[in-house]
Write a protein that holds these residues in place. Structure first.
Motif, PDB file in Angstrom:
ATOM      1  N   ASP A   1       0.812  -1.213   0.000  1.00 18.41           N
ATOM      2  CA  ASP A   1       0.000   0.000   0.000  1.00 18.41           C
ATOM      3  C   ASP A   1       0.847   1.266   0.000  1.00 18.41           C
ATOM      4  O   ASP A   1       0.358   2.337  -0.355  1.00 18.41           O
ATOM      5  N   ASP A   2       2.087   1.141   0.416  1.00 18.91           N
ATOM      6  CA  ASP A   2       2.938   2.313   0.594  1.00 18.91           C
ATOM      7  C   ASP A   2       4.271   2.118  -0.117  1.00 18.91           C
ATOM      8  O   ASP A   2       5.057   1.233   0.257  1.00 18.91           O
ATOM      9  N   PRO A   3       4.564   2.940  -1.120  1.00 20.94           N
ATOM     10  CA  PRO A   3       5.822   2.783  -1.844  1.00 20.94           C
ATOM     11  C   PRO A   3       6.998   3.362  -1.064  1.00 20.94           C
ATOM     12  O   PRO A   3       6.838   4.297  -0.269  1.00 20.94           O
ATOM     13  N   ASN A   4       8.149   2.789  -1.279  1.00 19.54           N
ATOM     14  CA  ASN A   4       9.372   3.362  -0.739  1.00 19.54           C
ATOM     15  C   ASN A   4       9.872   4.404  -1.736  1.00 19.54           C
ATOM     16  O   ASN A   4       9.815   4.191  -2.946  1.00 19.54           O
ATOM     17  N   TRP A   5      10.337   5.530  -1.227  1.00 21.50           N
ATOM     18  CA  TRP A   5      10.816   6.623  -2.099  1.00 21.50           C
ATOM     19  C   TRP A   5      12.325   6.718  -1.976  1.00 21.50           C
ATOM     20  O   TRP A   5      12.865   6.826  -0.873  1.00 21.50           O
TER      21      TRP A   5
ATOM     22  N   PHE B   1      19.182   8.831  -0.875  1.00 20.18           N
ATOM     23  CA  PHE B   1      18.312   9.090   0.268  1.00 20.18           C
ATOM     24  C   PHE B   1      17.090   8.171   0.161  1.00 20.18           C
ATOM     25  O   PHE B   1      16.497   8.053  -0.913  1.00 20.18           O
ATOM     26  N   GLU B   2      16.709   7.586   1.269  1.00 17.70           N
ATOM     27  CA  GLU B   2      15.515   6.746   1.324  1.00 17.70           C
ATOM     28  C   GLU B   2      14.506   7.410   2.252  1.00 17.70           C
ATOM     29  O   GLU B   2      14.839   7.804   3.366  1.00 17.70           O
ATOM     30  N   TRP B   3      13.256   7.556   1.778  1.00 18.21           N
ATOM     31  CA  TRP B   3      12.210   8.162   2.592  1.00 18.21           C
ATOM     32  C   TRP B   3      10.949   7.303   2.463  1.00 18.21           C
ATOM     33  O   TRP B   3      10.079   7.559   1.636  1.00 18.21           O
ATOM     34  N   PRO B   4      10.822   6.251   3.283  1.00 19.83           N
ATOM     35  CA  PRO B   4       9.662   5.358   3.188  1.00 19.83           C
ATOM     36  C   PRO B   4       8.365   6.121   3.459  1.00 19.83           C
ATOM     37  O   PRO B   4       8.321   7.030   4.289  1.00 19.83           O
ATOM     38  N   SER B   5       7.310   5.732   2.771  1.00 17.14           N
ATOM     39  CA  SER B   5       6.029   6.423   2.952  1.00 17.14           C
ATOM     40  C   SER B   5       5.121   5.717   3.948  1.00 17.14           C
ATOM     41  O   SER B   5       4.006   6.186   4.214  1.00 17.14           O
TER      42      SER B   5
END
Length: 325
Positions: free
Chosen positions: A246-250, A266-270
């Protein structure tokens, strides 16, 4: 544009193709082609501008031409093109720099509709692509400096409260992840490359793009389920894999665009709460609301006038030293 007034101003005054082809934008487009689509795409879209160092013995300056003219026992000619013409006539094998440039820009085998780019930039981009692949976080989804296993430049078109919206995702992975490529240029005020890259994210408001694109990614689930998909998928069941979460990793892959093209990831999980992400979503919502209001009250085909309040100044508005020196 973050400001609705600026947005409408730019929308009503579209720029001519190529008008925005600054050095930085060409560099950015080239690294997108190389990393998202591969070497062949880069070669189709860009052509390296000839450089003197690749043509030993080339006659570049007037002094070079005069020297060659003298060695052929000739004299005369006051203009560079006249001297070059004399040398061509007496020595067809002479390498004249102006001829090399003319062949590049005008012959069918030269530029051929591609965008000219400095050869040094292509070398930097090649280094950047291979250095990206050396990063542990993204190495598994890259081969030969190009992202693999997913889909490059995926466009999603949808409506929100009647407003047409779109996102163009740089790279969509089947592991429910979005990769966004950006470049940054450090200044002397930055103590680390990570700090410089993060400053670029904040100053350019890439967080707003992230919020908008994640919303589009989620809208894409319903579009995929409805069969509103155009173009070939990388493999059968690709979108089912993409929307397995349901939530993509950015992921931002930030490449330093001056000096050594070092990548910072940079990783910013949603799927985790973030006040910064909440604020970005709120600003996106305000932007859509402002668009709806301006279209309703002014129209789509007219400039939207600014509505700035009068600012009342006092001593607290200025630096402490102002007016006291």
């Amino acid at each position: 544009a973050v400001d609705p007034v600026e947005f409408q101003h730019e929308r009503l005054r579209p720029k001519d193709p190529g008008e925005d082809d600054t050095t930085a934008l060409i560099w950015g487009r080239a690294i997108h082609a190389r990393v998202l689509e591969g070497r062949s795409a880069l070669a189709r879209e860009f052509a390296a501008i000839p450089r003197v160092s690749d043509h030993p013995g080339a006659l570049v300056s007037m002094n070079d031409l005069r020297g060659a003219q003298k060695s052929l026992g000739m004299r005369g000619g006051t203009k560079k093109e006249d001297v070059a013409a004399m040398i061509r006539e007496h020595d067809p094998s002479a390498i004249i720099w102006e001829d090399i440039l003319k062949a590049f820009y005008e012959s069918p085998d030269g530029l051929a509709g591609r965008t000219p780019i400095k050869a040094e930039f292509l070398e930097e981009i090649e280094n950047a692509a291979l250095w990206m692949q050396a990063d542990d976080k993204i190495a598994a989804v890259m081969a030969d400096g190009t992202f693999v296993g997913g889909a490059p430049e995926v466009s999603i078109f949808y409506r929100d409260r009647g407003v047409r919206l779109k996102a163009r995702i740089d790279y969509m992975l089947p592991i429910s992840a979005i990769i966004d490529l950006k470049s940054f240029r450090p200044s002397l005020t930055h103590k680390t490359l990570e700090g410089a890259a993060l400053s670029a994210i904040m100053n350019q408001r890439y967080d707003l793009q992230r919020a908008s694109y994640i919303n589009a990614w989620r809208e894409g689930r319903a579009l995929a389920a409805a069969g509103a998909v155009f173009g070939e998928q990388p493999y059968r069941g690709f979108l089912a894999d993409v929307y397995g979460s349901d939530d993509p990793n950015w992921l931002w892959v930030m490449t330093k665009a001056v000096g050594a093209p070092q990548p910072i990831v940079f990783e910013w999980p949603s799927d985790r709460h973030s006040f910064a992400a909440d604020r970005a979503n709120e600003e996106i919502e305000r932007g859509i609301a402002a668009y709806i209001e301006n279209v309703a009250t002014i129209g789509e085909d007219k400039p939207w006038p600014p509505r700035h309040p009068v600012v009342t100044l006092d001593d607290t508005s200025f630096p402490a030293w102002f007016g006291r020196q």
